[in-house]
Design an enzyme around this catalytic site. Sequence first.
Site, PDB file in Angstrom:
ATOM      1  N   ARG A  11     -15.274  29.776 -37.932  1.00 33.71           N
ATOM      2  CA  ARG A  11     -14.993  28.433 -37.415  1.00 33.71           C
ATOM      3  C   ARG A  11     -15.281  27.359 -38.466  1.00 33.71           C
ATOM      4  NH1 ARG A  11     -13.782  32.147 -34.569  1.00 33.71           N
ATOM      5  NH2 ARG A  11     -13.625  32.058 -32.290  1.00 33.71           N
ATOM      6  N   ALA A  38     -40.040  18.363 -37.901  1.00 35.57           N
ATOM      7  CA  ALA A  38     -38.870  18.223 -37.039  1.00 35.57           C
ATOM      8  C   ALA A  38     -37.576  18.180 -37.850  1.00 35.57           C
ATOM      9  CB  ALA A  38     -39.015  16.955 -36.200  1.00 35.57           C
ATOM     10  N   ASP A 129     -42.893  13.420 -44.441  1.00 36.85           N
ATOM     11  CA  ASP A 129     -43.279  12.350 -43.520  1.00 36.85           C
ATOM     12  C   ASP A 129     -44.004  11.226 -44.241  1.00 36.85           C
ATOM     13  OD1 ASP A 129     -45.638  13.568 -44.164  1.00 36.85           O
ATOM     14  OD2 ASP A 129     -46.238  14.055 -42.123  1.00 36.85           O
ATOM     15  N   PHE A 131     -44.138   8.416 -47.938  1.00 37.11           N
ATOM     16  CA  PHE A 131     -43.449   7.858 -49.091  1.00 37.11           C
ATOM     17  C   PHE A 131     -43.926   8.446 -50.407  1.00 37.11           C
ATOM     18  CE2 PHE A 131     -41.035   4.846 -46.702  1.00 37.11           C
ATOM     19  CZ  PHE A 131     -40.010   4.476 -47.574  1.00 37.11           C
ATOM     20  N   GLU A 132     -45.172   8.875 -50.491  1.00 33.54           N
ATOM     21  CA  GLU A 132     -45.641   9.467 -51.744  1.00 33.54           C
ATOM     22  C   GLU A 132     -44.779  10.672 -52.116  1.00 33.54           C
ATOM     23  OE1 GLU A 132     -47.592   8.656 -49.254  1.00 33.54           O
ATOM     24  OE2 GLU A 132     -48.702   6.994 -50.145  1.00 33.54           O
ATOM     25  N   CYS A 170     -30.922   4.862 -56.186  1.00 30.09           N
ATOM     26  CA  CYS A 170     -31.981   5.812 -55.844  1.00 30.09           C
ATOM     27  C   CYS A 170     -32.929   5.165 -54.829  1.00 30.09           C
ATOM     28  CB  CYS A 170     -32.710   6.301 -57.093  1.00 30.09           C
ATOM     29  SG  CYS A 170     -34.031   5.228 -57.684  1.00 30.09           S
ATOM     30  N   CYS A 173     -34.456   1.974 -56.054  1.00 29.00           N
ATOM     31  CA  CYS A 173     -33.551   0.816 -56.093  1.00 29.00           C
ATOM     32  C   CYS A 173     -33.635   0.061 -54.765  1.00 29.00           C
ATOM     33  CB  CYS A 173     -32.103   1.251 -56.286  1.00 29.00           C
ATOM     34  SG  CYS A 173     -31.693   1.979 -57.863  1.00 29.00           S
ATOM     35  N   CYS A 186     -45.330   9.415 -36.256  1.00 29.06           N
ATOM     36  CA  CYS A 186     -45.045  10.152 -35.026  1.00 29.06           C
ATOM     37  C   CYS A 186     -46.329  10.376 -34.227  1.00 29.06           C
ATOM     38  CB  CYS A 186     -44.385  11.483 -35.366  1.00 29.06           C
ATOM     39  SG  CYS A 186     -42.759  11.260 -36.117  1.00 29.06           S
ATOM     40  N   CYS A 244     -34.243  -0.788 -62.129  1.00 25.35           N
ATOM     41  CA  CYS A 244     -35.037   0.122 -61.299  1.00 25.35           C
ATOM     42  C   CYS A 244     -35.958   0.931 -62.207  1.00 25.35           C
ATOM     43  CB  CYS A 244     -34.106   1.062 -60.531  1.00 25.35           C
ATOM     44  SG  CYS A 244     -34.974   2.430 -59.720  1.00 25.35           S
TER      45      CYS A 244
HETATM   46 ZN   LIG Z   1     -33.105   3.479 -58.827  1.00 28.47          ZN
END
Ligand SMILES: [Zn+2]
Length: 339
Positions: A11, A38, A129, A131-132, A170, A173, A186, A244
Amino acid sequence: MNAADGERYSRQILFAGIGASGQEALGCSHVVIVGCGALGSFHAAALARAGVGRLTILDRDYVEPSNLQRQWLFEEADAEAALPKAVAAERRIAVINSGISARGIVADLTATNALRLLGDADLILDGSDNFETRYLINDFAVSRGMPWIYGAAVGSYGVTMPVIPGRTACLRCVYPDAPSNVQPTCETAGVLNAIVAAVAALQVADALKFLSGHADLVVGRITTLDVWQGGIRQIETPPPDPQCPCCGRREFVHLEESVREPVRMCGRNAVQIHDRERTIDLLELRSRLEPLGEVRASEFALRFVTGPYELTVFPDGRAIVKGVSDTGLARSLYARYVG
Ligand SMILES: [Zn+2]
Protein backbone atom coordinates in the site's frame (compact mmCIF):
# COMPACT_ATOMS: atom_id res chain seq x y z
CA MET A 1 12.80 -6.63 -2.94
CA ASN A 2 11.36 -10.10 -2.36
CA ALA A 3 7.71 -11.01 -2.89
CA ALA A 4 6.87 -10.97 0.82
CA ASP A 5 8.18 -7.44 1.20
CA GLY A 6 6.41 -6.43 -1.99
CA GLU A 7 3.16 -7.56 -0.37
CA ARG A 8 3.99 -6.19 3.05
CA TYR A 9 4.69 -2.68 1.77
CA SER A 10 2.25 -2.84 -1.15
CA ARG A 11 0.00 0.00 0.00
CA GLN A 12 2.96 2.28 0.49
CA ILE A 13 4.49 1.30 -2.87
CA LEU A 14 1.14 1.99 -4.54
CA PHE A 15 1.29 5.51 -3.20
CA ALA A 16 2.77 7.43 -6.12
CA GLY A 17 5.08 9.51 -3.96
CA ILE A 18 6.92 6.42 -2.70
CA GLY A 19 6.76 3.74 -5.40
CA ALA A 20 9.11 0.77 -5.61
CA SER A 21 12.23 2.91 -5.80
CA GLY A 22 11.20 4.94 -2.75
CA GLN A 23 10.55 1.74 -0.82
CA GLU A 24 14.00 0.41 -1.75
CA ALA A 25 15.50 3.69 -0.57
CA LEU A 26 13.67 3.48 2.77
CA GLY A 27 15.03 -0.03 3.23
CA CYS A 28 18.58 1.27 2.83
CA SER A 29 18.12 4.17 5.26
CA HIS A 30 19.32 4.65 8.82
CA VAL A 31 17.39 6.93 11.18
CA VAL A 32 18.49 7.81 14.69
CA ILE A 33 15.65 8.67 17.07
CA VAL A 34 16.84 10.78 19.97
CA GLY A 35 14.54 10.22 22.92
CA CYS A 36 11.98 7.44 23.02
CA GLY A 37 9.10 8.99 24.91
CA ALA A 38 5.78 9.87 23.31
CA LEU A 39 7.21 11.36 20.11
CA GLY A 40 10.10 8.92 19.76
CA SER A 41 8.08 5.79 20.31
CA PHE A 42 5.65 6.93 17.62
CA HIS A 43 8.58 7.65 15.27
CA ALA A 44 10.09 4.23 15.91
CA ALA A 45 6.85 2.30 15.37
CA ALA A 46 5.88 4.26 12.26
CA LEU A 47 9.31 4.01 10.61
CA ALA A 48 9.58 0.31 11.44
CA ARG A 49 6.19 -0.32 9.86
CA ALA A 50 7.17 1.79 6.85
CA GLY A 51 10.23 -0.43 6.31
CA VAL A 52 13.07 1.93 7.16
CA GLY A 53 15.95 -0.53 7.20
CA ARG A 54 17.86 0.59 10.23
CA LEU A 55 16.68 2.36 13.37
CA THR A 56 18.78 3.46 16.31
CA ILE A 57 16.77 4.48 19.35
CA LEU A 58 18.49 6.50 22.07
CA ASP A 59 16.96 7.04 25.47
CA ARG A 60 18.28 7.60 28.96
CA ASP A 61 15.12 6.86 30.91
CA TYR A 62 12.97 4.03 32.27
CA VAL A 63 9.35 3.12 31.53
CA GLU A 64 6.98 4.35 34.25
CA PRO A 65 3.22 3.82 34.62
CA SER A 66 2.56 7.50 33.80
CA ASN A 67 4.16 6.98 30.36
CA LEU A 68 1.58 4.47 29.17
CA GLN A 69 -1.09 7.06 28.35
CA ARG A 70 0.90 8.34 25.36
CA GLN A 71 4.10 6.35 24.77
CA TRP A 72 2.89 3.99 22.10
CA LEU A 73 5.47 1.24 22.26
CA PHE A 74 5.26 0.41 25.94
CA GLU A 75 3.11 -1.97 27.93
CA GLU A 76 2.20 -2.43 31.58
CA ALA A 77 4.81 -5.16 32.00
CA ASP A 78 7.54 -2.74 30.82
CA ALA A 79 6.55 -0.25 33.50
CA GLU A 80 6.30 -2.93 36.18
CA ALA A 81 9.81 -4.09 35.29
CA ALA A 82 11.02 -0.44 35.00
CA LEU A 83 12.73 -1.44 31.76
CA PRO A 84 14.92 1.12 30.05
CA LYS A 85 12.83 2.64 27.27
CA ALA A 86 15.51 1.87 24.70
CA VAL A 87 15.41 -1.82 25.65
CA ALA A 88 11.61 -2.04 25.70
CA ALA A 89 11.46 -0.22 22.36
CA GLU A 90 13.98 -2.52 20.70
CA ARG A 91 12.01 -5.59 21.84
CA ARG A 92 8.70 -4.22 20.66
CA ILE A 93 10.04 -3.11 17.27
CA ALA A 94 11.50 -6.58 16.72
CA VAL A 95 7.97 -7.97 17.05
CA ILE A 96 6.42 -5.29 14.82
CA ASN A 97 8.86 -5.80 11.95
CA SER A 98 11.46 -8.56 12.07
CA GLY A 99 12.71 -7.60 8.63
CA ILE A 100 14.45 -4.42 9.75
CA SER A 101 17.22 -3.78 12.22
CA ALA A 102 16.34 -1.77 15.33
CA ARG A 103 18.83 -1.13 18.07
CA GLY A 104 18.02 0.51 21.39
CA ILE A 105 20.84 2.26 23.20
CA VAL A 106 20.48 3.34 26.82
CA ALA A 107 22.40 6.59 26.71
CA ASP A 108 22.23 10.29 27.40
CA LEU A 109 23.23 12.11 24.22
CA THR A 110 26.18 14.38 24.99
CA ALA A 111 28.90 16.18 23.09
CA THR A 112 31.23 13.33 24.01
CA ASN A 113 29.18 10.53 22.46
CA ALA A 114 27.38 12.44 19.68
CA LEU A 115 29.75 11.34 16.92
CA ARG A 116 29.54 7.70 17.93
CA LEU A 117 25.76 7.67 18.31
CA LEU A 118 24.67 9.96 15.48
CA GLY A 119 27.59 9.76 13.05
CA ASP A 120 26.25 7.43 10.38
CA ALA A 121 22.59 8.48 10.41
CA ASP A 122 20.88 9.56 7.21
CA LEU A 123 18.45 11.59 9.28
CA ILE A 124 17.83 12.39 12.96
CA LEU A 125 14.38 12.61 14.51
CA ASP A 126 13.97 14.72 17.63
CA GLY A 127 11.99 12.89 20.28
CA SER A 128 13.71 14.70 23.12
CA ASP A 129 12.13 16.93 25.74
CA ASN A 130 14.67 19.71 26.22
CA PHE A 131 16.47 22.45 24.37
CA GLU A 132 19.96 21.41 25.44
CA THR A 133 19.62 18.15 23.55
CA ARG A 134 18.04 19.88 20.55
CA TYR A 135 20.86 22.42 20.32
CA LEU A 136 23.34 19.58 20.46
CA ILE A 137 21.49 17.74 17.67
CA ASN A 138 21.33 20.98 15.68
CA ASP A 139 25.05 21.69 16.01
CA PHE A 140 25.97 18.14 15.13
CA ALA A 141 23.57 17.90 12.19
CA VAL A 142 24.55 21.28 10.71
CA SER A 143 28.27 20.54 11.16
CA ARG A 144 27.83 17.33 9.14
CA GLY A 145 25.20 18.50 6.65
CA MET A 146 22.72 15.98 8.07
CA PRO A 147 18.95 16.63 8.11
CA TRP A 148 16.99 16.51 11.35
CA ILE A 149 13.42 17.23 12.33
CA TYR A 150 12.53 19.15 15.45
CA GLY A 151 9.35 18.32 17.33
CA ALA A 152 7.83 19.24 20.69
CA ALA A 153 4.49 18.91 22.42
CA VAL A 154 2.98 19.87 25.76
CA GLY A 155 -0.64 20.16 26.86
CA SER A 156 -2.65 20.18 23.63
CA TYR A 157 -0.08 22.21 21.69
CA GLY A 158 2.80 21.15 19.50
CA VAL A 159 5.37 22.40 17.03
CA THR A 160 7.60 20.86 14.40
CA MET A 161 10.20 22.09 11.93
CA PRO A 162 12.56 20.27 9.57
CA VAL A 163 16.17 21.42 9.34
CA ILE A 164 17.92 20.67 6.04
CA PRO A 165 21.43 22.13 6.42
CA GLY A 166 22.46 24.35 3.52
CA ARG A 167 18.86 24.89 2.47
CA THR A 168 16.61 25.77 5.39
CA ALA A 169 17.02 27.79 8.57
CA CYS A 170 18.43 25.85 11.49
CA LEU A 171 17.03 25.73 15.01
CA ARG A 172 19.27 28.58 16.17
CA CYS A 173 18.25 30.79 13.24
CA VAL A 174 14.74 30.57 14.67
CA TYR A 175 15.47 30.19 18.40
CA PRO A 176 18.93 31.72 18.99
CA ASP A 177 18.77 30.91 22.70
CA ALA A 178 16.81 28.49 24.84
CA PRO A 179 13.83 30.04 26.62
CA SER A 180 15.18 31.62 29.78
CA ASN A 181 12.02 31.49 31.86
CA VAL A 182 10.37 28.45 33.39
CA GLN A 183 8.69 26.44 30.64
CA PRO A 184 5.68 24.16 31.02
CA THR A 185 6.58 20.48 30.72
CA CYS A 186 4.48 17.36 30.36
CA GLU A 187 5.07 16.74 34.09
CA THR A 188 3.84 20.17 35.14
CA ALA A 189 1.20 20.99 32.49
CA GLY A 190 0.16 17.53 31.30
CA VAL A 191 -0.09 16.39 27.68
CA LEU A 192 -2.67 14.76 25.42
CA ASN A 193 -1.67 11.71 23.43
CA ALA A 194 -3.42 13.18 20.38
CA ILE A 195 -1.02 16.12 20.11
CA VAL A 196 2.09 13.97 20.34
CA ALA A 197 0.68 11.69 17.64
CA ALA A 198 -0.04 14.69 15.42
CA VAL A 199 3.42 16.22 15.85
CA ALA A 200 5.22 12.90 15.50
CA ALA A 201 3.20 12.07 12.37
CA LEU A 202 4.27 15.33 10.72
CA GLN A 203 7.88 14.57 11.59
CA VAL A 204 7.57 11.06 10.16
CA ALA A 205 6.00 12.39 6.95
CA ASP A 206 8.95 14.72 6.39
CA ALA A 207 11.34 11.86 7.16
CA LEU A 208 9.61 9.62 4.60
CA LYS A 209 9.82 12.36 1.97
CA PHE A 210 13.49 12.88 2.58
CA LEU A 211 14.47 9.21 2.76
CA SER A 212 12.41 8.09 -0.25
CA GLY A 213 14.21 10.52 -2.53
CA HIS A 214 11.94 13.54 -2.31
CA ALA A 215 14.01 15.90 -0.19
CA ASP A 216 12.80 18.74 -2.41
CA LEU A 217 9.31 18.30 -0.95
CA VAL A 218 10.53 19.00 2.58
CA VAL A 219 9.70 22.66 3.06
CA GLY A 220 11.45 24.87 5.59
CA ARG A 221 8.52 25.86 7.72
CA ILE A 222 7.33 25.87 11.29
CA THR A 223 4.06 24.08 11.89
CA THR A 224 2.20 24.78 15.11
CA LEU A 225 -0.98 23.03 16.05
CA ASP A 226 -3.37 22.73 18.95
CA VAL A 227 -5.70 19.75 19.03
CA TRP A 228 -7.89 21.18 21.82
CA GLN A 229 -8.35 24.81 20.86
CA GLY A 230 -8.18 23.91 17.19
CA GLY A 231 -5.98 25.45 14.59
CA ILE A 232 -2.99 24.53 12.52
CA ARG A 233 -0.62 27.25 11.45
CA GLN A 234 2.31 26.99 9.08
CA ILE A 235 4.80 29.73 8.43
CA GLU A 236 7.75 29.43 6.12
CA THR A 237 11.02 29.90 7.95
CA PRO A 238 13.23 32.74 6.77
CA PRO A 239 16.33 31.74 4.76
CA PRO A 240 19.36 30.65 6.80
CA ASP A 241 20.69 33.62 8.77
CA PRO A 242 24.32 34.42 7.79
CA GLN A 243 24.80 35.67 11.36
CA CYS A 244 23.42 32.52 12.96
CA PRO A 245 26.13 31.24 15.32
CA CYS A 246 25.49 27.68 14.18
CA CYS A 247 24.75 27.52 10.44
CA GLY A 248 26.07 31.01 9.58
CA ARG A 249 29.25 31.40 11.62
CA ARG A 250 29.64 27.64 12.18
CA GLU A 251 30.51 27.98 15.86
CA PHE A 252 29.36 24.67 17.25
CA VAL A 253 29.51 25.51 20.94
CA HIS A 254 27.19 22.68 21.93
CA LEU A 255 29.68 20.17 20.57
CA GLU A 256 32.36 21.38 22.95
CA GLU A 257 32.74 18.60 25.43
CA SER A 258 33.20 20.81 28.45
CA VAL A 259 29.81 22.46 28.12
CA ARG A 260 27.32 19.92 29.19
CA GLU A 261 28.60 17.21 31.42
CA PRO A 262 26.74 16.94 34.72
CA VAL A 263 28.92 15.98 37.66
CA ARG A 264 28.44 13.10 40.05
CA MET A 265 28.99 14.41 43.55
CA CYS A 266 31.73 12.53 45.28
CA GLY A 267 30.63 10.41 48.22
CA ARG A 268 26.97 11.33 47.82
CA ASN A 269 24.19 9.72 45.85
CA ALA A 270 23.70 12.98 43.95
CA VAL A 271 24.42 14.69 40.65
CA GLN A 272 25.02 18.37 40.02
CA ILE A 273 23.56 19.84 36.84
CA HIS A 274 25.27 23.00 35.72
CA ASP A 275 25.28 22.86 31.97
CA ARG A 276 23.76 26.20 31.17
CA GLU A 277 23.20 29.51 32.85
CA ARG A 278 19.64 30.60 32.95
CA THR A 279 17.55 32.66 35.31
CA ILE A 280 14.84 30.71 37.02
CA ASP A 281 11.93 32.29 38.85
CA LEU A 282 11.80 29.92 41.80
CA LEU A 283 8.41 31.08 43.03
CA GLU A 284 6.87 30.44 39.61
CA LEU A 285 8.50 27.03 39.51
CA ARG A 286 7.13 26.33 42.99
CA SER A 287 3.58 27.00 41.84
CA ARG A 288 4.03 24.55 38.96
CA LEU A 289 5.49 21.82 41.14
CA GLU A 290 3.18 22.17 44.14
CA PRO A 291 0.56 19.75 42.77
CA LEU A 292 3.23 17.12 42.15
CA GLY A 293 5.03 16.71 45.45
CA GLU A 294 6.52 18.37 48.46
CA VAL A 295 8.10 21.70 47.51
CA ARG A 296 9.67 24.54 49.45
CA ALA A 297 11.19 27.68 47.98
CA SER A 298 12.95 30.82 49.03
CA GLU A 299 14.59 33.37 46.77
CA PHE A 300 17.82 31.38 47.09
CA ALA A 301 16.78 27.81 46.44
CA LEU A 302 13.85 25.53 45.73
CA ARG A 303 13.62 22.01 47.08
CA PHE A 304 11.25 19.51 45.47
CA VAL A 305 10.75 15.90 46.54
CA THR A 306 9.23 13.36 44.15
CA GLY A 307 9.39 9.66 44.95
CA PRO A 308 12.94 8.74 45.91
CA TYR A 309 14.41 11.90 44.33
CA GLU A 310 15.05 15.36 45.68
CA LEU A 311 15.82 18.27 43.39
CA THR A 312 17.37 21.45 44.72
CA VAL A 313 17.20 24.20 42.10
CA PHE A 314 19.07 27.50 42.28
CA PRO A 315 18.11 30.80 40.63
CA ASP A 316 21.00 30.55 38.13
CA GLY A 317 19.62 27.30 36.71
CA ARG A 318 22.00 25.01 38.56
CA ALA A 319 20.52 22.03 40.37
CA ILE A 320 21.48 19.16 42.62
CA VAL A 321 19.55 15.95 42.13
CA LYS A 322 19.73 13.61 45.12
CA GLY A 323 18.82 9.95 45.05
CA VAL A 324 20.61 9.26 41.75
CA SER A 325 24.15 8.50 40.71
CA ASP A 326 23.33 8.18 37.01
CA THR A 327 23.92 11.53 35.28
CA GLY A 328 21.50 10.72 32.46
CA LEU A 329 18.66 10.05 34.88
CA ALA A 330 19.50 13.27 36.74
CA ARG A 331 19.31 15.27 33.52
CA SER A 332 16.05 13.56 32.66
CA LEU A 333 14.53 14.56 36.02
CA TYR A 334 15.74 18.12 35.53
CA ALA A 335 14.21 18.31 32.05
CA ARG A 336 10.93 16.89 33.31
CA TYR A 337 10.41 19.15 36.28
CA VAL A 338 12.36 22.31 35.54
CA GLY A 339 12.04 22.27 31.73
ZN1 LIG B 1 21.12 28.73 11.73
